[in-house]
Design an enzyme around this catalytic site. Structure first.
Site, PDB file in Angstrom:
ATOM      1  CG  ASP A  44      -0.296  -0.009   2.529  1.00 33.22           C
ATOM      2  OD1 ASP A  44       0.926  -0.229   2.577  1.00 33.22           O
ATOM      3  OD2 ASP A  44      -0.992   0.207   3.545  1.00 33.22           O
ATOM      4  CB  SER A  45       4.577   1.717  -0.158  1.00 34.55           C
ATOM      5  OG  SER A  45       4.792   0.562  -0.935  1.00 34.55           O
ATOM      6  CG  ASP A  83       0.616  -4.062   2.308  1.00 36.91           C
ATOM      7  OD1 ASP A  83       0.611  -4.830   3.284  1.00 36.91           O
ATOM      8  OD2 ASP A  83       1.335  -3.046   2.214  1.00 36.91           O
ATOM      9  CE  LYS A 112       3.442  -5.974   4.222  1.00 36.45           C
ATOM     10  NZ  LYS A 112       2.924  -4.718   4.809  1.00 36.45           N
ATOM     11  CD  GLU A 114       0.301  -1.167   8.177  1.00 35.07           C
ATOM     12  OE1 GLU A 114      -0.080  -0.350   9.044  1.00 35.07           O
ATOM     13  OE2 GLU A 114       0.783  -0.812   7.077  1.00 35.07           O
ATOM     14  CD  GLU A 181       7.637   0.091   7.900  1.00 36.58           C
ATOM     15  OE1 GLU A 181       6.722  -0.673   7.527  1.00 36.58           O
ATOM     16  OE2 GLU A 181       7.794   1.227   7.442  1.00 36.58           O
TER      17      GLU A 181
END
Ligand SMILES: Nc1nc(=O)c2c([nH]1)NC[C@@H]1CN(c3ccc(C(=O)N[C@@H](CCC(=O)O)C(=O)O)cc3)CN21
Ligand SMILES: CC(C)C(=O)C(=O)O
Ligand SMILES: [Mg+2]
EC number: 2.1.2.11
Length: 263
Positions: A44-45, A83, A112, A114, A181
């Site tokens: 999602d960057s 993501d 993935k 978070e 991270e």
């Protein structure tokens, strides 16, 4: 050979490092695949490096599914990791399953999400239903407004203890991989030693089982602020393909990340 979850477990067992890069389209996917990158993270960057936003929060599930479809067409051997974007999975395990299913149908082979210990129930819900999950802990960029910036996590002993509990709970819930991270290198090393599943680091030191960078950062084309963990592999490479190959080599021989890239 096609990279699967078992390939990644075997690499950890054999003390061989895992290379991961973010990827958003089919052409770069084919180049990374050729260079031997094991995992292509459709991150999602994208919200920052493709769309030009100041955070990852504006990215939608539909946008992520589109990029996963593009990358999946270019990836032959590499595993495609999708993501889950902000707002698509935090409300409930059922919401997370629906979103994860959309990315899996678009061609992702793992998703993935978070979050720490508090996401364990969701991780269990997805894995019990056949979806491999990578848990992303430490600096979770979707929580940037809570953290007050993209900052190193786990600096106090209380935060370090929480990170240890996060990794343990997520692995216990069935996560097949843990991504850390912006975690101090000694702590990431300890968590990696205590994890049966592979760990991937970004700004988490050289002792994780693998490394990830955002493609635009490692090619030196992102105009934003350069984080400490970024290395521009294009600086010494004749071609983009060469930069991907140099990255894979540097991860494998553990010359990247150096202490100057770590906390
Ligand atoms: N281009 C890009 N690269 C990334 O690695 C990345 C994204 N975008 N978007 C999503 C998140 C946000 N990330 C970031 C962004 C900035 C810093 C950063 O500037 N860190 C400083 C401050 C360290 C501190 O104060 O603790 C650094 O020096 O690394 C770190 C991670 C990592 N991810
Ligand atoms: C920075 C990596 C780990 C990520 O989540 C992304 O690119 O979205
Ligand atoms: Mg992300």
């Amino acid at each position: 050979m096609k990279v699967t979850v078992s390939t990644l477990y075997k690499l950890k067992q054999d003390n061989q490092k895992i290379s991961m890069l973010t990827c958003y389209d089919s052409s770069f996917a084919a180049l990374m695949d050729q260079a031997g990158v094991e995992i292509l993270l459709v991150g999602d960057s994208a919200g920052m490096v493709l769309q030009g936003n100041g955070s990852t929060l504006p990215v939608t599930l539909e946008e992520m599914a589109y990029h996963v479809r593009c990358v999946a067409r270019g990836a032959k051997q590499a595993l495609v990791l999708g993501d889950l974007p902000f707002g698509a999975y935090q409300a409930s395990p059922a919401q997370a399953f629906e979103a994860a299913a959309k990315l899996m149908q678009a061609g992702a082979e793992m998703v993935k999400l978070e979050g720490g210990e508090y996401m364990a129930e969701t991780v269990r819900f997805l894995t019990q239903r056949g979806i491999p999950v990578c848990a992303h802990i430490g600096l979770t960029p979707q929580a940037v407004h809570l953290f007050g910036g993209f900052k190193v996590q786990g600096k106090t002993e209380a935060q370090a203890q929480q990170l240890r509990r996060d990794a343990e709970a997520l692995e216990g819930a069935g996560a097949v991989m843990v991504l850390m991270e912006m975690v101090p290198a000694p702590l990431a090393r300890e968590i990696t030693a205590n994890c049966k599943v592979p760990t991937i680091g970004i700004g988490a030191g050289v002792d994780c089982d693998g490394q990830v960078l955002v493609m635009h950062d490692m090619l030196g084309v992102y105009p934003g602020k350069k984080a400490r963990f970024v290395k521009d592999f294009m600086a010494d490479a004749p071609t983009i393909q060469g930069a991907f190959e140099a990255y894979v080599r540097a991860v494998k021989d553990q010359t990247f990340p150096a202490s100057e890239h770590s906390f």
